[in-house]
Enzyme design. Structure first.
Site, mmCIF file in Angstrom:
data_model
loop_
_atom_site.group_PDB
_atom_site.id
_atom_site.type_symbol
_atom_site.label_atom_id
_atom_site.label_comp_id
_atom_site.label_asym_id
_atom_site.label_seq_id
_atom_site.Cartn_x
_atom_site.Cartn_y
_atom_site.Cartn_z
ATOM 1 N N GLU A 60 -3.458 -1.892 17.129
ATOM 2 C CA GLU A 60 -4.166 -1.044 16.323
ATOM 3 C C GLU A 60 -5.679 -0.992 16.251
ATOM 4 O OE1 GLU A 60 -1.667 -3.383 15.498
ATOM 5 O OE2 GLU A 60 -0.080 -2.159 14.475
ATOM 6 N N HIS A 129 3.670 -5.138 4.056
ATOM 7 C CA HIS A 129 4.051 -3.508 4.556
ATOM 8 C C HIS A 129 3.884 -2.728 3.044
ATOM 9 C CE1 HIS A 129 5.487 -5.793 7.698
ATOM 10 N NE2 HIS A 129 5.675 -4.737 8.612
#
Lengths: 329, 319
Positions: A60, A129
């Site tokens: 990322e 998440h």
């Protein structure tokens, strides 16, 4: 007009912009053959090929940094971060590099990149998440933050974001991906300008300002309130940075009552910023009840479905807040 | 390896300009005429200047926080660069960037970077643009040894290698990450070894030797231009001064510094120019004098330049 899901609207917007501009490309984890963790880009690899739809490793930091570097040198990358929680790994590239390049280089750089990422709870994915981190991004000058609540908004706002010359965090909602609505795909160049709120329901007694998945809940609450004779106006800012303060202020001046509903954990959430922009404006004189905010509770998102659902504002809580506001006035 | 005479003389001039620039910056700091902080590259001029001069037109460079020599090597307007250090309105960044953010995107200088390791992923992106648009250009990505311990180093080299991007990861190993010696921050002696785990060439050059630096970068750039992907180049060098202006340098000895100062890259090139009969001692002296005068002129220009108006404070946050 065409009926499509929120997910399909996002795919349509990306695909149209990629057809229109050769320099628009798309990269992220598993976005190619797999079609993205939520299936947003299914079929795009076939249409655009591996040069323009690029699978990345699970990296990322470099996804965001490469997007910034590519944007500063002439491409218009769209990047996907699989869950907005994973933006913690991308933050240096976004916050210290992309957001500041233009300013610290004296206005000579521009960084047209769109960071698409799903946020929010409700899928049983637990604490890492499920977060709603939009306030973090709003806090950094140089970034624009977009939070669409309907398929049409997702479509028009994403097209505008891809054409914008700034780094944009485009926060999608996992629970909205399968919701459907009319999308004006057959209207040539349907663009929703960033920084323009939408009044999702007109009303005269109470203003609710909300965005993302809470818009639907606010509308449900407004419907229940209507049966009780209370007229609720629901304002969706659609972009948080820049924020359309005028539309919000005008609504509060009309109703005299303000409730802000957000899914994010309350402390430091964007609800505070929305409220401050009203109370420091002339709308203050029109307020005839205390401002209320309904936010997510200050906890990590738990796994158990009952516990998870209890974190975020419920329809009956919004109805109660509406009644409280009206009874006070 | 030979370097064209004109290029070599220009290189010598720019190395002297870089040295004089930083000596002037030190002077300005000591007198309170320059504020903030700055990271000097005195002793590393061959590494910064010769590497950038080995590039072709249209190539890009991303600089580290210790980026003055590289910027001058890449080619800058010295007046605008000094004006930026003095925070003036006609500096490269209109006084909003300072020493750590000298950038000139149009010319290909993607900017110095205040975040250690921040330039790796930016360079990968810039290299992606070169590949995507088939420009034939490469990106020279500067960092220090310490930056190779950042996570972004791994992600960036890995991505660049699988996508075969035209980027040279140019690691200036000056033996210390601020105060932390390399032997205490990694379990290897040569950073070039790290290239192996990405399946890319890892090459070492003598960072104090313009010929070695120049040749190594040209070969690395050719590798990139041939579509073979990235290269890691480790440039062994040494900074004479502290990490930043507030460094007592308790972590190293005067003997070590003296040993490295004897390897002065500018003196080495000067001796070469004279010994090879390229220039006489007097002619070389004239170049030294010109470099110093260029910097005096730049400081004069900067000192007499206007401060940015407060009305410009909010400009350029968004495009």
């Amino acid at each position: 007009m065409k009926t499509m899901t929120y997910a399909e609207a996002i795919r349509a917007a990306m695909s149209e912009e990629m057809r229109r501009d050769e320099n628009v490309m798309f990269m992220g984890e598993d976005v190619g053959l797999y079609g993205g963790a939520f299936g947003i880009s299914v079929g795009m690899l076939d249409e655009f090929g591996p040069k323009r739809v690029k699978d990345t490793p699970i990296s990322e930091a470099v996804i965001a940094g490469a997007a910034a570097g590519a944007a500063a040198t002439g491409l218009r990358p769209i990047m996907e971060i699989m869950f907005s929680d994973f933006f913690t790994i991308s933050m240096d590239a976004l916050v210290n590099q992309a957001a500041k390049m233009r300013y610290m280089f004296g206005g000579k750089a521009q960084v047209p990149m769109v960071c698409r990422t799903p946020g929010g709870s409700g899928t049983g994915a637990a604490a890492q998440h499920s977060q709603s981190l939009e306030a973090w991004f709003c806090h950094v000058p140089g970034i624009k933050v977009v939070t669409p609540s309907t398929p049409a908004d997702a479509y028009g706002l994403l097209k505008a974001s891809i054409r914008d010359n700034n780094p944009i965090v485009f926060i999608e909602q996992k629970l909205l991906y399968r919701t459907s609505g009319e999308v004006p795909v057959d209207q040539d160049d349907f663009i929703i300008p960033l920084g323009l709120a939408d009044v999702k329901r007109e009303g005269t007694d109470v203003t609710i300002v909300t965005y993302g998945r809470m818009v639907q809940r606010a509308l449900e609450a407004a419907e229940i309130a209507a049966e009780k004779g209370i007229s609720v106006e629901v304002v969706d800012p659609r972009t948080l940075q820049p924020l359309d303060k005028d539309t919000i202020i005008k609504s509060v001046e009309k109703t005299g009552k303000l409730i802000v509903v957000v899914e994010a954990a309350q402390t430091g959430s964007y609800a505070g910023e929305i409220i401050a922009s009203v109370t420091e404006s002339d709308a203050f004189d029109f307020l005839d009840a205390p401002v209320q905010r309904l936010c997510g509770k200050d906890v990590p998102i738990p796994y158990n479905p009952t516990l998870e659902a209890a974190v975020v504002p419920q329809v009956d809580e919004i109805v109660a807040a509406i009644e409280k506001a009206v009874n006070r006035g | 390896m030979s370097i064209e005479r004109e290029t070599l003389l220009e290189m010598y001039l720019r190395m002297n300009q870089a040295r004089a620039f930083e000596e002037k910056v030190k002077w300005g700091f000591a007198r309170g005429m320059i504020h903030g902080t700055t990271h000097l590259s005195i002793g590393q001029e061959a590494s910064g200047v010769a590497s950038c001069m080995a590039l072709d037109k249209g190539d890009k460079a991303s600089l580290s926080h210790r980026g003055h020599s590289a910027a001058i090597g890449f080619g800058v307007d010295l007046n605008k660069m000094m004006a930026e250090l003095l925070g003036r309105a006609n500096g490269y960044c209109k006084g909003k960037g300072g020493s750590m953010h000298i950038a000139d995107i149009e010319s290909g200088n993607l900017g110095a970077n205040g975040i250690v390791g921040g330039g790796f992923s930016i360079s990968v992106g810039a290299a992606l643009t070169q590949q995507y648009q088939e420009t034939g250009n490469v990106v020279l990505c500067f960092s220090g040894d310490g930056a190779t311990n950042e996570g972004s180093f791994h992600e960036s080299l890995n991505l660049a290698s699988i996508w075969k991007l035209p980027v040279i990861f140019y690691i200036e190993n000056n033996l210390y990450a601020m105060s932390n010696p390399i032997e205490k921050s990694m379990n290897i002696t040569d950073i070039a070894d790290r290239a192996a785990s990405y399946g890319m060439p890892g090459v070492i050059c003598d960072g104090n030797d313009v010929f070695d630096v120049y040749q190594t970068i040209q070969e690395a750039a050719k590798h990139c231009r041939d579509g073979k992907g990235p290269v890691l180049v480790e440039s062994k060098t040494y900074r004479w001064d502290g990490h930043s202006k507030s460094d007592a340098q308790a972590y190293r000895t005067m003997e070590e510094r003296k040993e490295w100062m004897a390897k002065d890259p500018i003196l080495r090139l000067r001796n070469h120019l004279i010994e090879e009969g390229i220039k006489t001692a007097e002619e070389v002296d004239a170049i030294d004098t010109k470099a110093k005068q260029d910097i005096e002129d730049a400081f004069e220009f900067a000192w007499n330049s206007p401060e940015p108006d407060v009305s410009t404070l909010m400009e350029d946050v968004y495009a």
